[in-house]
Design an enzyme around this catalytic site. Structure first.
Site, PDB file in Angstrom:
ATOM      1  N   LEU A   1      73.804  12.490-110.139  1.00 40.97           N
ATOM      2  CA  LEU A   1      74.221  13.420-110.868  1.00 40.97           C
ATOM      3  C   LEU A   1      73.841  14.787-110.189  1.00 40.97           C
ATOM      4  O   LEU A   1      73.026  15.421-110.787  1.00 40.97           O
ATOM      5  CB  LEU A   1      73.684  13.261-112.162  1.00 40.97           C
ATOM      6  CG  LEU A   1      74.340  12.196-113.204  1.00 40.97           C
ATOM      7  CD1 LEU A   1      73.578  12.105-114.549  1.00 40.97           C
ATOM      8  CD2 LEU A   1      75.805  12.138-113.212  1.00 40.97           C
ATOM      9  N   HIS A   2      74.652  15.148-109.399  1.00 36.13           N
ATOM     10  CA  HIS A   2      74.508  16.625-108.592  1.00 36.13           C
ATOM     11  C   HIS A   2      75.946  17.011-108.344  1.00 36.13           C
ATOM     12  O   HIS A   2      76.796  16.430-108.243  1.00 36.13           O
ATOM     13  CB  HIS A   2      73.962  16.077-107.148  1.00 36.13           C
ATOM     14  CG  HIS A   2      72.565  15.609-107.349  1.00 36.13           C
ATOM     15  ND1 HIS A   2      71.327  16.042-107.625  1.00 36.13           N
ATOM     16  CD2 HIS A   2      72.100  14.347-107.125  1.00 36.13           C
ATOM     17  CE1 HIS A   2      70.463  15.344-107.728  1.00 36.13           C
ATOM     18  NE2 HIS A   2      70.717  14.100-107.466  1.00 36.13           N
ATOM     19  N   ALA A   3      75.742  18.385-108.258  1.00 38.91           N
ATOM     20  CA  ALA A   3      77.096  19.076-107.956  1.00 38.91           C
ATOM     21  C   ALA A   3      78.377  18.902-108.890  1.00 38.91           C
ATOM     22  O   ALA A   3      78.131  18.874-109.930  1.00 38.91           O
ATOM     23  CB  ALA A   3      77.462  19.119-106.577  1.00 38.91           C
TER      24      ALA A   3
END
Length: 88
Positions: free
Chosen positions: A14-16
């Site tokens: 759950l990044h960028a």
């Protein structure tokens, strides 16, 4: 209240971009939407700072918790989006 466990399959976790997709989707609903990761971390799924700060990686099992007037639809769409990789 609706609770459902799901595994993060996005390669980035759950990044960028996946985090942005999740937040935009969560903000379409009036319900309170949280992501529970581990036994002691609960984050607001509508906050970019909370989602990015949680450091949730690929393969992590999380629980989506929705509470409010549209909780059923919110849970269904968010869990489905996570299972599909958040537009990967």
């Amino acid at each position: 209240m609706v609770r459902e466990k799901v595994t993060i399959i996005s390669k980035e976790g759950l990044h960028a971009r996946p985090a942005d997709t999740l937040i935009r989707l969560a903000n379409q609903y009036a319900s309170k939407i949280e992501i529970v990761c581990g036994e002691d971390k609960t984050i607001n799924a509508k906050s970019i700072l909370h989602v990015l700060g949680a450091g949730i990686n690929c393969g992590a099992e999380v629980e989506v918790v929705c509470e409010g007037e549209d909780e059923q639809e919110a849970s269904k769409r968010i869990v489905q989006a996570i299972k599909e990789g958040l537009d990967e």
